[in-house]
Every structure is written in structure tokens, then in C-alpha cells.
Motif scaffolding. Structure first.
Motif, PDB file in Angstrom:
ATOM      1  N   PHE A 122       0.820  -1.205   0.000  1.00  0.00           N
ATOM      2  CA  PHE A 122       0.000   0.000   0.000  1.00  0.00           C
ATOM      3  C   PHE A 122       0.858   1.261   0.000  1.00  0.00           C
ATOM      4  N   LEU A 123       0.431   2.249  -0.771  1.00  0.00           N
ATOM      5  CA  LEU A 123       1.114   3.536  -0.802  1.00  0.00           C
ATOM      6  C   LEU A 123       0.933   4.267   0.520  1.00  0.00           C
TER       7      LEU A 123
ATOM      8  N   PHE B  93      13.338  11.350   4.043  1.00  0.00           N
ATOM      9  CA  PHE B  93      12.391  10.671   4.909  1.00  0.00           C
ATOM     10  C   PHE B  93      10.934  10.858   4.466  1.00  0.00           C
ATOM     11  N   LEU B  94      10.699  11.510   3.334  1.00  0.00           N
ATOM     12  CA  LEU B  94       9.324  11.606   2.820  1.00  0.00           C
ATOM     13  C   LEU B  94       9.174  10.630   1.647  1.00  0.00           C
ATOM     14  N   GLY B  95       9.423  11.074   0.427  1.00  0.00           N
ATOM     15  CA  GLY B  95       9.397  10.159  -0.706  1.00  0.00           C
ATOM     16  C   GLY B  95       8.040   9.511  -0.955  1.00  0.00           C
ATOM     17  N   GLU B  96       6.960  10.278  -0.816  1.00  0.00           N
ATOM     18  CA  GLU B  96       5.622   9.729  -1.023  1.00  0.00           C
ATOM     19  C   GLU B  96       5.150   9.974  -2.450  1.00  0.00           C
ATOM     20  N   ALA B  97       4.257   9.128  -2.914  1.00  0.00           N
ATOM     21  CA  ALA B  97       3.818   9.176  -4.312  1.00  0.00           C
ATOM     22  C   ALA B  97       3.001  10.420  -4.624  1.00  0.00           C
ATOM     23  N   THR B  98       2.320  10.979  -3.630  1.00  0.00           N
ATOM     24  CA  THR B  98       1.391  12.077  -3.893  1.00  0.00           C
ATOM     25  C   THR B  98       1.976  13.445  -3.563  1.00  0.00           C
TER      26      THR B  98
ATOM     27  N   PHE C 263       6.556   2.991  -8.169  1.00  0.00           N
ATOM     28  CA  PHE C 263       7.639   2.356  -7.428  1.00  0.00           C
ATOM     29  C   PHE C 263       8.665   3.416  -7.028  1.00  0.00           C
ATOM     30  N   GLY C 264       9.523   3.049  -6.094  1.00  0.00           N
ATOM     31  CA  GLY C 264      10.496   4.013  -5.602  1.00  0.00           C
ATOM     32  C   GLY C 264       9.885   5.023  -4.663  1.00  0.00           C
ATOM     33  N   VAL C 265       8.643   4.793  -4.259  1.00  0.00           N
ATOM     34  CA  VAL C 265       7.961   5.651  -3.294  1.00  0.00           C
ATOM     35  C   VAL C 265       7.619   4.812  -2.066  1.00  0.00           C
ATOM     36  N   LYS C 266       7.301   5.495  -0.965  1.00  0.00           N
ATOM     37  CA  LYS C 266       7.120   4.803   0.309  1.00  0.00           C
ATOM     38  C   LYS C 266       5.864   3.939   0.290  1.00  0.00           C
ATOM     39  N   ARG C 267       6.047   2.668   0.712  1.00  0.00           N
ATOM     40  CA  ARG C 267       4.939   1.713   0.757  1.00  0.00           C
ATOM     41  C   ARG C 267       4.998   0.896   2.043  1.00  0.00           C
TER      42      ARG C 267
END
Length: 957
Positions: free
Chosen positions: A679-680, A776-781, A875-879
């Protein structure tokens, strides 16, 4: 030189400039040749350049040979290069005058001394090197070197499997000084021998008359191919030798001639090339290496002797670099070392054959067997092991399997060589490679071994000759190099020559010395780069031409691996189906009991219906390409049913008939069915609901109150200004006050080797001088970042890549903008928490990269495309991924007894993710993910079992 007559009056000034530049670089020598290697903008321009040079440099009796469609060799007969600096300026002038990408003069330089012996020349700086030799050791067995590498056991294993043994039939090329008729080489099959420097082109006999190191080629070939029945034995006594006399002396050599030898070997059927030699950087050499690797040849070279830093060609990424150890698996004191070393092998007092020059004219050559020192022997021994491996699997099979994985045979062999290496106690994995060659483990290894530790993305730092030169400058001069604006590629040969000449000791330069050296490395005048040429003169790169990447073909998995994978997949699918049918109650029926029963027909049909229904409910922001999503669902609909029905059990042979493609179908179903979802993370939390949530809904809801600070403490490790498509791995903040982040050793290793981030190590402390950071963020949105710079790392005593090592490292980070430090994650070091999780579930948070997207043969489906599409290609985002513990004990290759298996969906890039006991009120971390094979098992280090070593690197457990 005053006898030269220039062209007619009125000739173009730039022709005069070329002639004058060459005139400054050379002097008359009736028996000499001054040579320049040239790379034309394209093949057509190469013909133009050749014609022009022949005319323009007629006063120098210029000849031009075409070595490849774009490469030329300019030969000035009756001259030799007398001024190296002037020769490099002449090369610059040639690039300015003609349509050339690059030019370099042929320079002879001492970069890799060999053990002193009778008649050997004394080269510049050799007095500084003599301290590296150990001297003979009495009591060593003649065959100790091959025994240390478990070579006899590898031969026996191959025979027990009815496969070719001892390197049978494999052709090994050896550019060296040639060979003699030594008794130890009696019976060795010699093919396509070549003499590139003498009057007899088809005779590679070492005349033993040159100054330097006569008999070097004989010595190295003996540890490679000598028959077992004689005094010594090579590692591949049934292989074939292609001796190439390419150098007079390993002590003083031409890299241009070595490049010619590599091309000859490839064009004449060599399958392995071993080079017990070393010199300065050379783009000609690098291009020849590239051609060899592209042709499916395995290429190895000695790391070097006595000068501490790895020399070329071993220093190039394309070449497998071999360092040296002694009979106790400790580093040979003369071995070169550093980040470019891949593996180590015996180098100290290895028994080898040797031929002595006649004492006087007319006297006979004498032969003996004695101990010798040098990485020359380490690489030759390793090349023989490569031949054993290639013969065991069959070269055609190896090349096909490598292509199916999107890699070269060279990359595959390197990966397996490192993954199977023996790791001695106290091993320095940072400077001596993965360990010592283990021949029998190599032959027994599955061809996929080690793939689970590969990075999530390809390095954005291009594989160029300049990378290796910059890293040498860093090793010699220190951090002042980081911000130096030099053209490391264009001036690579010149810079490497200056650096290697500067000092042979390991003493680091002071900042003042380093700055002074940098100022002398390149000419003061500005020269245009190739990319600054007019568009009609510059060769376009592959992206401009729209050239497609070479297809990576799929292959069925090995039978045993497929069987084990299917067993795992059937268990997961059967349990999920039983839960949906209401026939599974944890209090009365275990997962093992459900998994032991065949999947019902109804369960198979219901599973596929459920997957298709859930997929159609995907959130809009996770469906990036609607057409691709429709295609993916159609593929699941058309083929998923057949794969599931093979698990029903009506046909006992059905499961064994499944291939790797069908296994990939089942993996896609497991992910989309909610059994092992991912999950994202958005605003530091996973979604409260999702179509793929499945049976995880309640567990996730209960964990939400404590997940936010945990998600905040997980970061994406990356180069400067990295992003979802350019990162290295995952890290967990474990001490906010000290700025300590825990990740895998192989993440740090990838940072220096694949991303070119400069660093050095002393006493387990790694100083990171190139830019490396964690976000420490790197979220998809979100485009927001929370970045900290990584400045240092601390290694545990048994640090190294993957199984058999402690694949962990503590990074120290510092604030460089106004980012706020998150709260730290607590790692638990007790068996109680681990056993609690083993009986329940866990989750992991990280940055999974995309699964490999293969382009298979016509008619075969790329199921990883389906998986990527179901993940919205995000991909490459926090899950966050929930899962269960798998195997706890008895994992093969876990010689340290610290590894356990788990089933969370991770993919490459999640390396360094924390495994969290989310059903525990405190939600402590209990493991560190480091490797995995999709659909089979993922692997993590238990913090309880590794507690002492983790505390030693600043991780509180």
C-alpha cells in the motif's frame, strides 16, 4: 628532426599545428614506432581521417590501421614518443583537427611490478615496492592454492553430475609475455596462439631474452592449466590455452597493445580472457573490454601489486578484479585493494612453473617449479574456476540464461562468484571484495543466486572510462577531488599516469599537496568536448538514434526452484480461498492443514473472480495507464484460470508441468488477491481501506495509531537530488539524537560501485565525501522532501553483501537544510518479540523498486508487466506491505545463523527496510530486510540474533 620537410607554401595552418604538435612529442628512432589510438566520430569519418592523416603526416612516414569500424591506429615509423606531456597535447590537437571523438598516445609505464628475479629490469619507483614481497614459505603443499579454493571438490561435483569437469573444452586467452616449452605445460592444448610484438605472428613463444620479467606468461598459465599428473595443477587442466604475446614485460606495457590482444582473443573464439598485468587508464582498452563483454566473454584482471590502488584494466567496472590472499586466507601484503575489487584468490607463494633465461649464449634454458607471489596468480587461478563453471553449465546455456535475465555472461559470473565466496573471519569486504573464491559452491549455485540484493535502479552515473580515473584521484588525493571540474574521461590516460607516478606509497596527500597536484593534471588551455562539436560532426548517442535496448528474454526457472515456489504459492492461495469460503478458523484449523489440501475447483474459480473484481475497484490515482490496466486484467482473465486449475489436484503431474511463466501468473494473483499486498503511504500513513486490503483490514486499522512516526522514520537512500527513479535503497532512523540510520551493507556498496559516490574506509569507519542523502518523505502524492546528508558509516566486524555476512551498516546523517529530524524506530533484541511475531503477522515499510520488465520470445507473456500495472507503476515511493514470517532456521548459506525468511511483498529497493511487529502495542522493529526472490521467499536479519553486532555500530537493541 630538422630533416623533415613541411608541406607546400599556403598549406592550412591547422595542418602545420598538427605537425608541430607531433614534432614536439617524438624523436627519431630507426627501430621505433610512435603510435596514437584514435576514435572517429563514425565509421565513414574513420576512412576520411585515415586518408587525411596519411597525407598530412607524410613527413613522419605515417601509416594508419583500422582496428574497428571507428577505431584507428596512427603509426609513425622510425620515431618514438619522447615527451609524454607533448604527446598528450598532440592527441588534443588531432581531436581538434579531424572528426575524432578521442585520441591518446601509446605510453609505456610501470604500474604493476612483479616479484624481482634474475635479469629483471629496475623501473622507476621499484625500490618503494620491494617491501611488499614476503619471501618463500617452507612447508606449503604444492597444491595448497587449488585446495584453498575447493577446486578438487568442484571437479568431483561436476563428475558426479555427469557434466564436463576441469574446464574441459573452454578456450582461455592470456595476453602476456608468451609461453615456453616448460614440462609443466606438456599436454596443454594450445589454440590460435598469436605474437603481436614479434616477427613470427603465429608463434607466441616467450624468447626469454627481453629485460623485464621473462617467463611470466609461462608461470601464470601453469597455475591455470598444468595437468594434475605433474608437480603442480592448474584450476582448469582440461581447458584450452590461447597464448597471446602482447607485451615484453608486465612491468612496462602498452595498454593499446593489450586492447589489440583482447580484440584478437574475441575474434578467434576465446570464451575467457585472463590478464595478469596492469597499467594506466586507456579508452582504447576500455572499448576493447566493452566489445569482449558484449560478445559474451568473461574477462578478468589482476588487481595489481605493491602500489596499493587497483590498476587498469582491473579498475574498470567492466572487468572482474581479483585481489590476493595467503594460505591462511589473509590479505597478501602486496595486494592492491579498494572498492573496485570483486573477489580474492591465492597470491602469496603459489607454486608455479618458471623458465630461466640461458646463463650465456648457447646454454640451455632451465626449468623449475617454485613459489611465486602476485595477483597475477590470483587472477589466473580464478580464470580457471570460471572455465570450470562455464564448462559445467555449457557456454551457450550461460549466455542464453544471462540474456533472459537482462545481463551479460560477465555480470552473471561476477554475481555468482561473489554470492558464493567463502568469507574468512575478520574479512575486509570493503577493500578485498566479497571473499575468497569457492569453486564448489559456485558450481552448485542456482543461476539466480544473488539477484535479490540487486539495486532498484540502474546507476545514473554512466559506465565510462572516466569513473575509474576519478575514483583513483580520490584515493590518491582525498576529498579535494569531489568538487574538481576535470574531464576525467578525455584526460583519463594523462591523469592516471600523473597520479600513479606521483607516489607508490599509501600515504594520503595533504590538502595543499592535493590541490597542487590537481592543478597540474590537465593543460591550462581549454579544449572543446566531443559533445560541443557542431551537430553534423558529433556522433549521436543511442537515445538520439532511438536505438532500443537489447531485449531481456525470459526463461523457465530451474525445476527445483519452480517446485518450491509453487508450494509456497499454493499455500498462500489455498489459505486465502479457505478464509473466503468460511472454512478456515485459526482456532481449529492451521495454515499447514489447509495448505496440505488441494485447492478446490470452486476455490480456483472464486479466486480469479475476486481478483478481477477487486482490480476494477483500484483507486484512480493508482491506475496510471488505463489501457495498460485493461490489458493486464485481460491477461489475468485469459491465463490466470489455467494456472490456478493446475493447483486443484485432479492431475498429480499438473504442478510439475508449470513453468516460471505460470508461477509469475500466480504471483500476480497473490498480490491482487489481498494475500500479500503493498500500500502507498500518504501523509505518513497507509490508506484506511483499499481493494487489495483483503484479510489485513482489521490488523491495519489497529496499527494505524502507531504507524505515523514509524513511517516518518523510514527514508529513501539516494544520490544527490535522487528521486523515485534514481535511488539506492531504504534506511531506518534508529537514533535521532546521534543521527544514526540502519541499512544494508550492500546499499552502501552499491552507492560507491554503481553510483560512483566517493568514500574511504579505515578501521571500520567509512567517510563519505561524495554526496549521498536520505529523504524521509518520498511519497507518491507529494513533491515535498525531508533530506539529510549521509556523511559517515560504521561497519560491523563481519560486514559484507548478503548471506554469510552481516549485511548491515549504520549511517550517520547530518542536517543540511531546515528539515526536522523524525522520531527514531526502536529495534528489539529479544527472542520474545521475534517469537510473538512468528506466531502472528508483521509489516514492513520501504521503497520497493519495480520488478524486472522482461521482453520475452514471441508469444510469451511478460507477467511482471501485469504486476507493475496492478501497482499503478508507482515504485520508488514509500509503501507498507504486511506479511508473515516464513522459515526461521536452517536457511542454506546462512552461515552466521542470523537470517530468517518472510513473505511480505518487497521487490528490489526495499533493501534496508525494517520489519515491524505491528500487532505489538509498541510496534518495535525486529528484523532488517536484505534480499529476496519474488514468489519464493524474502530474507531479513534478525535483530535479536544480531544484537551484539548491531550495538557495536550504534544501533540500540
Amino acid at each position: 628532426m630538422g630533416s623533415l620537410e613541411w608541406g607546400a607554401e599556403g598549406e592550412m595552418a591547422d595542418v602545420d599545428a598538427v605537425r608541430n604538435a607531433v614534432l614536439k612529442a617524438v624523436r627519431s628512432d630507426p627501430g621505433g614506432e610512435a603510435r596514437f589510438a584514435l576514435v572517429a566520430v563514425d565509421g565513414l569519418r574513420a576512412e576520411v581521417v585515415a586518408a587525411s592523416l596519411t597525407i598530412d603526416l607524410a613527413p613522419f612516414a605515417a601509416q594508419v590501421e583500422q582496428r574497428s569500424p571507428e577505431e584507428l591506429l596512427l603509426i609513425l615509423k622510425g620515431f618514438r614518443i619522447a615527451d609524454e606531456t607533448a604527446a598528450f597535447r598532440a592527441a588534443d590537437t588531432l581531436v581538434l583537427k579531424y572528426p575524432l571523438e578521442a585520441a591518446e598516445p601509446e605510453i609505456f609505464f610501470t604500474a604493476m611490478p612483479v616479484q624481482p628475479g634474475a635479469g629483471q629490469i629496475t623501473e622507476e619507483g621499484v625500490s618503494d615496492w620491494l617491501g611488499c614481497w614476503v619471501g618463500e614459505e617452507p612447508g606449503l603443499a604444492r597444491h595448497w592454492a587449488i585446495a584453498a579454493m575447493l577446486v578438487p571438490e568442484a571437479w568431483a561435483f561436476a563428475e558426479s553430475r555427469g557434466r564436463p569437469s576441469r574446464g574441459e573444452g573452454i578456450v582461455i586467452a592470456q595476453p602476456d609475455t608468451g609461453i615456453t616449452r616448460h614440462p609443466e605445460l606438456a599436454g596443454v592444448t594450445v589454440v590460435a596462439q598469436r605474437n603481436l610484438i614479434g616477427a613470427s605472428p603465429n608463434d607466441a613463444t616467450d624468447p626469454l631474452t627481453e629485460a623485464g620479467n621473462p617467463s611470466h606468461g609461462t608461470a601464470t598459465s601453469s597455475v591455470l592449466l598444468s595437468p594434475e599428473s605433474l608437480d603442480i595443477s592448474g584450476t582448469a587442466p582440461l581447458a584450452k590455452l590461447m597464448p597471446i604475446r602482447a607485451i615484453d614485460s608486465v612491468v612496462r606495457l602498452s595498454q593499446i597493445k593489450v586492447a589489440e590482444a583482447i580484440d584478437y582473443a574475441v575474434n578467434n573464439g576465446a570464451q575467457i580472457i585472463t590478464m595478469s598485468l596492469g597499467g594506466i587508464a586507456s579508452f582504447t582498452l576500455w572499448r576493447a573490454l566493452s566489445r569482449a563483454v558484449d560478445a559474451g566473454v568473461i574477462v578478468l584482471a589482476a588487481a595489481g601489486n605493491c602500489v596499493n590502488v587497483v590498476v587498469w584494466p582491473a579498475r574498470y567496472d567492466k572487468c572482474i578484479a581479483v585481489a590476493g590472499v595467503n594460505s591462511r586466507n589473509q590479505m597478501w601484503q602486496g595486494s592492491c585493494r579498494g572498492s573496485t575489487v570483486d573477489i580474492s584468490a591465492p597470491a602469496q607463494n603459489v607454486y608455479r612453473a618458471f623458465a630461466h633465461k640461458p646463463a650465456a649464449p648457447g646454454q640451455p634454458t632451465t626449468y623449475d617449479v617454485a613459489q611465486g607471489e602476485g595477483t597475477s596468480y590470483a587472477v589466473a587461478l580464478t580464470a580457471g574456476v570460471a572455465a570450470c563453471w562455464l564448462a559445467f553449465h555449457g557456454r551457450a546455456n550461460v549466455i542464453a540464461a544471462a540474456r533472459q535475465r537482462g545481463e551479460s555472461a560477465q555480470d552473471m559470473f561476477r554475481r555468482l562468484l561473489k554470492a558464493t565466496a567463502h568469507v574468512p573471519a575478520g574479512w575486509d569486504g570493503f577493500n578485498l571484495g566479497a571473499g575468497v573464491v569457492d569453486a564448489v559452491a559456485l558450481l552448485k549455485a542456482d543461476l539466480d543466486l544473488g539477484r535479490g540484493m540487486e539495486g532498484p535502479t540502474e546507476s545514473v552515473v554512466s559506465d565510462s572510462p572516466g569513473r575509474s580515473v576519478r575514483s583513483l584521484a580520490y584515493e590518491k588525493l582525498g576529498s579535494v577531488v569531489v568538487d574538481a571540474e576535470l574531464d576525467w574521461q578525455k584526460h583519463g590516460a594523462e591523469i592516471s599516469l600523473a597520479l600513479l607516478r606521483r607516489q607508490s606509497s599509501a600515504r594520503p596527500a595533504t590538502a595543499k599537496e592535493a590541490t597542487a597536484v590537481l592543478e597540474t593534471l590537465v593543460p591550462t588551455e581549454k579544449r572543446p568536448r566531443a559533445t560541443e562539436r557542431p551537430a553534423d560532426e558529433r556522433r549521436p548517442d543511442a537515445q538520439e538514434l532511438g536505438e532500443p535496448l537489447a531485449p531481456a528474454l525470459r526463461r523457465p526457472r530451474p525445476e527445483a526452484l519452480v517446485s518450491e515456489r509453487l508450494k509456497q504459492q499454493r499455500r498462500i492461495i489455498a489459505v486465502r480461498a479457505a478464509i473466503e469460503e468460511g472454512s478456515f478458523l485459526e482456532s481449529t484449523l492451521t495454515e499447514e492443514a489447509v495448505a496440505s489440501q488441494p485447492l478446490t475447483r470452486h476455490g480456483a474459480d472464486a479466486t480469479l473472480d475476486r481478483v478481477l473484481s477487486l482490480a476494477q475497484k483500484m483507486p484512480a490515482n493508482e491506475v496510471r495507464d488505463k489501457q495498460a490496466f485493461v490489458t493486464a486484467l485481460q491477461l489475468l482473465s485469459d491465463h490466470g484460470g489455467n494456472a490456478l486449475k493446475t493447483l486443484v489436484g485432479e492431475d498429480p503431474a499438473a504442478e510439475t508441468q508449470l513453468n516460471g511463466s505460470a508461477s509469475a501468473v500466480l504471483e500476480a494473483i497473490i498480490i491482487a488477491d489481498g494475500s500479500r499486498p503493498s500500500f502507498l503511504i500518504e501523509n505518513s500513513l497507509p490508506p484506511p481501506s483499499h481493494p487489495f486490503m483483503g484479510t489485513w483490514q482489521d490488523k491495519l486499522a489497529n496499527a494505524l495509531p502507531v504507524l505515523k512516526p514509524i513511517c516518518d522514520a523510514i527514508g529513501r537512500i539516494q544520490p544527490r537530488y535522487g528521486h523515485a527513479g534514481n535511488f539506492i535503497g531504504t534506511g531506518c532512523l534508529v537514533d535521532a539524537a546521534k543521527g544514526i540510520v540502519l541499512t544494508n551493507f550492500h546499499v552502501l556498496d552499491d552507492a560507491r560501485k554503481k553510483f560512483g559516490i566517493l568514500m574511504d574506509e579505515a578501521d571500520g569507519i567509512v567517510r563519505i565525501h561524495g554526496w549521498m542523502e536520505i529523504d524521509f518523505l518520498g511519497e507518491a502524492t507529494s513533491f515535498a522532501t525531508r533530506r539529510f546528508r549521509v556523511v559517515e558509516a560504521k561497519l560491523p566486524p563481519r560486514a559484507g553483501r548478503g548471506f554469510g555476512h552481516m549485511d548491515a551498516v549504520a549511517l550517520r546523517i547530518e542536517q543540511f537544510d531546515d528539515a526536522e529530524m523524525p522520531q527514531a524506530i526502536a529495534f528489539d533484541g529479544t527472542a520474545m518479540v521475534f517469537n510473538q511475531v512468528a506466531a502472528r503477522t508483521f509489516c514492513t515499510v520501504g521503497f520497493p523498486g519495480p520488478p524486472e520488465q522482461n521482453q520475452g520470445p514471441k508469444g510469451e507473456i511478460d507477467w511482471n508487466f501485469v504486476i507493475r500495472t496492478l501497482f499503478g507503476d508507482l515504485f520508488g515511493v514509500k509503501r507498507l506491505a504486511p506479511g508473515r514470517i516464513g522459515q526461521i532456521n536452517g536457511i542454506e548459506r546462512d552461515t552466521l545463523d542470523v537470517v530468517f525468511g518472510h513473505e511480505a511483498t518487497t521487490f528490489g529497493g526495499a533493501s534496508g527496510s525494517a520489519l515491524l511487529a505491528w500487532e505489538n502495542p509498541a510496534s518495535p522493529a525486529f528484523g532488517l530486510h536484505f534480499s529476496g526472490a519474488t514468489g519464493l521467499s524474502n530474507f531479513a536479519i534478525s535483530s535479536a540474533k544480531a544484537a551484539i553486532e548491531l550495538r557495536g555500530i550504534g544501533v540500540s537493541v
